[in-house]
Design an enzyme around this catalytic site. Structure first.
Site, PDB file in Angstrom:
ATOM      1  N   THR A  93       0.836  -1.207   0.000  1.00  0.00           N
ATOM      2  CA  THR A  93       0.000   0.000   0.000  1.00  0.00           C
ATOM      3  C   THR A  93       0.870   1.255   0.000  1.00  0.00           C
ATOM      4  O   THR A  93       2.013   1.226   0.498  1.00  0.00           O
ATOM      5  CB  THR A  93      -0.904   0.004   1.263  1.00  0.00           C
ATOM      6  OG1 THR A  93      -1.421   1.316   1.466  1.00  0.00           O
ATOM      7  CG2 THR A  93      -0.144  -0.379   2.522  1.00  0.00           C
ATOM      8  N   ASP A  94       0.321   2.346  -0.514  1.00  0.00           N
ATOM      9  CA  ASP A  94       1.063   3.624  -0.467  1.00  0.00           C
ATOM     10  C   ASP A  94       1.222   4.116   0.972  1.00  0.00           C
ATOM     11  O   ASP A  94       2.035   4.988   1.249  1.00  0.00           O
ATOM     12  CB  ASP A  94       0.383   4.686  -1.343  1.00  0.00           C
ATOM     13  CG  ASP A  94      -1.051   5.023  -0.930  1.00  0.00           C
ATOM     14  OD1 ASP A  94      -1.592   4.378  -0.012  1.00  0.00           O
ATOM     15  OD2 ASP A  94      -1.637   5.937  -1.545  1.00  0.00           O
ATOM     16  N   GLU A  95       0.428   3.535   1.899  1.00  0.00           N
ATOM     17  CA  GLU A  95       0.491   4.011   3.288  1.00  0.00           C
ATOM     18  C   GLU A  95       1.835   3.703   3.941  1.00  0.00           C
ATOM     19  O   GLU A  95       2.164   4.270   4.985  1.00  0.00           O
ATOM     20  CB  GLU A  95      -0.679   3.433   4.112  1.00  0.00           C
ATOM     21  CG  GLU A  95      -2.000   3.869   3.517  1.00  0.00           C
ATOM     22  CD  GLU A  95      -3.222   3.606   4.388  1.00  0.00           C
ATOM     23  OE1 GLU A  95      -3.089   3.560   5.620  1.00  0.00           O
ATOM     24  OE2 GLU A  95      -4.321   3.459   3.822  1.00  0.00           O
ATOM     25  N   TYR A 109      -1.525  -0.437  11.186  1.00  0.00           N
ATOM     26  CA  TYR A 109      -1.773  -1.072   9.882  1.00  0.00           C
ATOM     27  C   TYR A 109      -0.598  -0.829   8.935  1.00  0.00           C
ATOM     28  O   TYR A 109      -0.012  -1.770   8.392  1.00  0.00           O
ATOM     29  CB  TYR A 109      -3.072  -0.523   9.263  1.00  0.00           C
ATOM     30  CG  TYR A 109      -3.191  -0.805   7.775  1.00  0.00           C
ATOM     31  CD1 TYR A 109      -3.359  -2.101   7.300  1.00  0.00           C
ATOM     32  CD2 TYR A 109      -3.104   0.233   6.825  1.00  0.00           C
ATOM     33  CE1 TYR A 109      -3.445  -2.368   5.931  1.00  0.00           C
ATOM     34  CE2 TYR A 109      -3.187  -0.023   5.466  1.00  0.00           C
ATOM     35  CZ  TYR A 109      -3.358  -1.321   5.025  1.00  0.00           C
ATOM     36  OH  TYR A 109      -3.430  -1.587   3.671  1.00  0.00           O
ATOM     37  N   LYS A 120       2.224  -3.448   7.264  1.00  0.00           N
ATOM     38  CA  LYS A 120       2.409  -3.633   5.819  1.00  0.00           C
ATOM     39  C   LYS A 120       3.861  -3.325   5.436  1.00  0.00           C
ATOM     40  O   LYS A 120       4.447  -4.027   4.613  1.00  0.00           O
ATOM     41  CB  LYS A 120       1.453  -2.733   5.036  1.00  0.00           C
ATOM     42  CG  LYS A 120      -0.014  -3.062   5.172  1.00  0.00           C
ATOM     43  CD  LYS A 120      -0.407  -4.414   4.600  1.00  0.00           C
ATOM     44  CE  LYS A 120      -0.356  -4.464   3.097  1.00  0.00           C
ATOM     45  NZ  LYS A 120      -0.856  -5.772   2.566  1.00  0.00           N
TER      46      LYS A 120
END
Ligand code: NAD
Ligand code: TYD
Length: 339
Positions: A125-127, A153, A157
């Site tokens: 994810t870009d997060e 979260y 990741k």
């Protein structure tokens, strides 16, 4: 080709399974999913009895079960969508995020080492890049942007991404990673912004916008993400990370207003509620690498995509009404009452 798709009973994984079965009718697709609160077997009902499709209810942390499935199926490609995916739930309780997102990923990669595969693809994810300031529209996440996470979260990741790269360097596992921006589209679980606002609008319930609604996300229609993953697993370079996003940055409040407009509901339904802890301000992907190397481009504009999505929720009320009438009610009360 046999492709194991983990987390295929969730939002993006199910869309990917439909995409792959349609595009590659001679591939065998095996879905491995634990069916957590976010997994829904009914989503896969139209493909369950296809001869080239198998569903296996399994936890990616269950080493014995995962090895048995690999032994039976001898997969060529593994695409790992399985994850705990909701930031707000990770703030409530990080532990299951660490198990599934980190330990689960390592179990899958151990199975890949043991049984041999041609590609392990990690859906990231870009997060993992943290956030960007709102007053610097010139800044974007590239694949070189340092990992700098904000929530349990995103930290889980990012940890998985580090493990994936370590398995490549240490064991020579043929891996790729994609880091996509926020997806939207059919089968999106109604705890996330867009489906939550659509469902609440349709029930004339308040629309809870965190803080002032000024946070920016870079939205991509789910089918465009599926096409990117297809390109990466077939043509992407081993050991590489690919950012996926289509330069579609929008403020939360503008999305909520647009949903009200499309559904003919008054903006007075909008209620500003206490902000999320550690709330990331802005995500924005620089997709130059996947544009140049793989020729990927998003094909669905936000204008078309949001209309398609809203129509899907109108046409598939049973799917989401069943979800919001079950356990979800407790979650919603915990998260939103007196907020
Ligand atoms: P989702 O929550 O809708 O679905 C997750 C699926 O994984 C569910 O079917 C669930 O049952 C399954 N699962 C959870 N724990 C499992 C376990 N231990 N073993 C086996 N299956 C398990 O998530 P999503 O939005 O479809 O996201 C899929 C992936 O894409 C995730 O890895 C997420 O981090 C990533 N991602 C999501 C977005 C987004 O906007 N939704 C954006 C970028 C990346
Ligand atoms: P979300 O869909 O949870 O995705 P993510 O946090 O992973 O980007 O949230 C998208 C944005 O919408 C985020 O800035 C938080 C905000 N939001 C609300 O304002 N209200 C809500 O009820 C939800 C679920 C999200």
């Amino acid at each position: 080709m046999t492709v194991i798709v983990t987390g295929g009973a969730g939002f993006i994984g199910s869309n990917f399974i439909f995409y792959m079965l349609d595009k590659y009718p001679d591939y065998r697709i095996v879905c491995l999913d634990k069916l957590t609160y976010a997994g829904n077997l009914s989503t896969l009902s139209t493909v369950l009895d296809r001869s080239n499709f198998r569903f296996e209810k399994l936890d990616i942390c269950d080493r014995e079960g995962v090895y048995k499935l690999f032994e039976e199926e001898s997969p060529d490609i593994v695409v790992n969508f399985a994850a705990e995916s909701h930031v707000d739930r990770s703030i409530e309780d990080p532990s299951v995020f660490l198990n599934t997102n980190i330990i689960g990923t390592s179990v899958l990669m151990d199975a890949c080492r043991k049984y041999g595969i041609i590609r392990f693809h990690q859906i990231s994810t870009d997060e993992v890049y943290g956030d960007l300031p709102i007053d610097r529209p010139d800044l974007f996440f590239t694949e070189q942007t340092p990992l700098h996470t904000s929530s349990p979260y995103s930290a889980s990741k990012a940890s998985a991404d580090l493990l994936v790269m370590s398995y490549h360097r240490t064991y020579g596992l043929p891996v790729t990673i994609s880091r996509c921006s926020n997806n939207y589209g059919p089968y999106h679980f109604p705890e996330k912004l867009i489906p939550l606002m659509i469902a609440n609008c349709l029930s004339n319930k308040p629309l809870p916008v965190y803080g002032q609604g000024l946070n920016i996300r870079d939205w991509l229609y789910v089918e465009d993400h599926c096409r990117a993953v297809d390109l990466i697993i077939h043509k992407g370079r081993v050991g590489e990370v690919y950012n996926v996003g289509g330069h579609n940055e929008m403020m939360n409040i503008d999305i909520v207003k647009l949903i009200c407009k499309e559904l003919n509901k008054p903006e007075s339904l909008i209620t500003f509620v206490t902000d999320r802890k550690g709330h990331d301000m802005r995500y924005a992907i620089d997709p130059t690498k996947i544009y140049n190397e793989l020729g990927w481009r998003p094909e669905t504009s936000f204008e078309q995509g949001i209309k398609k999505t809203i129509n899907w929720y109108l046409d598939n009320r049973t799917w989401w009404e069943e979800i919001i009438s079950g356990d979800y009610k407790n979650y919603y009360d915990r998260m939103y009452s007196n907020r």
